[in-house]
Write an enzyme that holds these catalytic residues in place. Structure first.
Site, PDB file in Angstrom:
ATOM      1  N   GLY A  38     -74.123   7.673   3.214  1.00 17.17           N
ATOM      2  CA  GLY A  38     -73.494   6.433   3.676  1.00 17.17           C
ATOM      3  C   GLY A  38     -72.199   6.210   2.932  1.00 17.17           C
ATOM      4  O   GLY A  38     -71.907   6.882   1.939  1.00 17.17           O
ATOM      5  N   LEU A  39     -71.446   5.235   3.406  1.00 19.40           N
ATOM      6  CA  LEU A  39     -70.152   4.921   2.804  1.00 19.40           C
ATOM      7  C   LEU A  39     -70.315   4.481   1.352  1.00 19.40           C
ATOM      8  O   LEU A  39     -71.398   4.049   0.942  1.00 19.40           O
ATOM      9  CB  LEU A  39     -69.489   3.781   3.584  1.00 19.40           C
ATOM     10  CG  LEU A  39     -69.023   4.090   5.014  1.00 19.40           C
ATOM     11  CD1 LEU A  39     -68.570   2.796   5.693  1.00 19.40           C
ATOM     12  CD2 LEU A  39     -67.908   5.127   5.022  1.00 19.40           C
ATOM     13  N   GLY A  43     -74.979   1.103  -0.563  1.00 18.80           N
ATOM     14  CA  GLY A  43     -76.253   0.839  -1.256  1.00 18.80           C
ATOM     15  C   GLY A  43     -77.033   2.097  -1.610  1.00 18.80           C
ATOM     16  O   GLY A  43     -78.224   2.016  -1.923  1.00 18.80           O
ATOM     17  N   THR A  46     -78.414   2.050  -5.215  1.00 14.60           N
ATOM     18  CA  THR A  46     -79.425   0.988  -5.299  1.00 14.60           C
ATOM     19  C   THR A  46     -80.733   1.439  -4.668  1.00 14.60           C
ATOM     20  O   THR A  46     -81.810   1.300  -5.260  1.00 14.60           O
ATOM     21  CB  THR A  46     -78.906  -0.287  -4.584  1.00 14.60           C
ATOM     22  OG1 THR A  46     -77.670  -0.661  -5.188  1.00 14.60           O
ATOM     23  CG2 THR A  46     -79.898  -1.424  -4.671  1.00 14.60           C
ATOM     24  N   SER A 104     -71.683  12.299   1.038  1.00 12.84           N
ATOM     25  CA  SER A 104     -71.848  13.482   1.898  1.00 12.84           C
ATOM     26  C   SER A 104     -71.312  13.199   3.305  1.00 12.84           C
ATOM     27  O   SER A 104     -72.087  13.134   4.253  1.00 12.84           O
ATOM     28  CB  SER A 104     -73.302  13.957   1.926  1.00 12.84           C
ATOM     29  OG  SER A 104     -74.235  12.907   2.038  1.00 12.84           O
TER      30      SER A 104
END
Ligand SMILES: Nc1ncnc2c1ncn2[C@@H]1O[C@H](COP(=O)(O)OS(=O)(=O)O)[C@@H](OP(=O)(O)O)[C@H]1O
Ligand SMILES: Nc1ncnc2c1ncn2[C@@H]1O[C@H](COP(=O)(O)OP(=O)(O)O)[C@@H](O)[C@H]1O
Length: 200
Positions: A38-39, A43, A46, A104
């Site tokens: 993800g960007l 998160g 987290t 990625s």
């Protein structure tokens, strides 16, 4: 003077009596890779840490590999050009319940990791958070720098992010609200339980 002998010459494979299946039986779990993509700011770290903590509490052995952290050591020679990002991903290999947390951004890199694990044990988790949300969070101030042109090639701003086409788990905002970290981890745990990665 540097040697002309290739680095991998004169080495021999030594078989070890304890194999992957023995380790899995001992640990009562099945090894897998939970690949969180993800960007920046979506998160990933987290979720990786919350999931790692939850598995630990359940007596399951997990290890978190985080892009930001690896780049402080093993991968500190790498930048953010496409070939460096590919090498960053290639160096991450599976062990136990391996929780990999990397932007990625390229499908082909994630797919080449998936291809290393042919038995369904590559679990791609897409943190599908909008750029607006990630940019509003901006905990490290990097989006601000990227918008000001002070960081070039920042994912989502002037560098691509290729969203997964067929990931195992997608976590997204509901009515503009992101699920809590423990809800995100619970979604992954439920998948692992349903697919038999966590015996007992
Ligand atoms: N140009 C550029 N683009 C994206 N991200 C950047 C860049 N420069 C530095 N950073 C910081 O590096 C963290 C991402 O590292 P990764 O190893 O996960 O990236 S990648 O998978 O190789 O694309 C990322 O951390 P996360 O916010 O945890 O994703 C950023 O803090
Ligand atoms: N589920 C969530 N709900 C609310 N805030 C979150 C959630 N997940 C992460 N955050 C916050 O968003 C910011 C970015 O999270 P982080 O895990 O560092 O993302 P990434 O590793 O993808 O860059 C942090 O400030 C974090 O506390």
């Amino acid at each position: 003077m540097s040697s002309t002998v290739p680095k991998s010459s004169n080495i021999f494979w030594h078989d070890c009596p304890v194999g992957k299946t023995d380790r899995q039986n001992l640990l009562k779990q099945k090894g897998c890779v939970v690949w969180i993509t993800g960007l920046s700011g979506s998160g990933k770290s987290t979720l990786a840490c919350t999931l790692g903590r939850e598995l630990h509490t359940r007596g399951k052995l997990a290890y978190v590999l985080d892009g930001d952290n690896l780049r402080h050591g093993l991968n500190k020679d790498l930048g953010f050009a496409a070939e460096d990002r590919a090498e960053n991903i290639r160096r991450v290999d599976a062990g136990l319940v391996c929780i990999a947390s990397f932007i990625s951004p390229y499908r082909r890199d994630r797919e080449s990791c998936r291809a290393l694990l042919s038995d369904g044990s590559f679990i791609e988790v897409f943190l599908n958070m909008s750029l607006e949300l990630c940019e509003a969070r901006d905990p490290k101030g990097l989006y601000k720098l990227a918008r000001a042109g002070k960081i070039k090639g920042f994912t989502g701003i002037d560098d691509p992010y290729e969203a997964p086409l067929n990931c195992e788990i997608e976590i997204k905002e509901v009515d503009g609200v992101c699920p809590s970290p423990s809800d995100m981890a619970a979604q992954v745990i439920t998948y692992l339980e349903d697919k038999g990665f966590l015996h007992e």
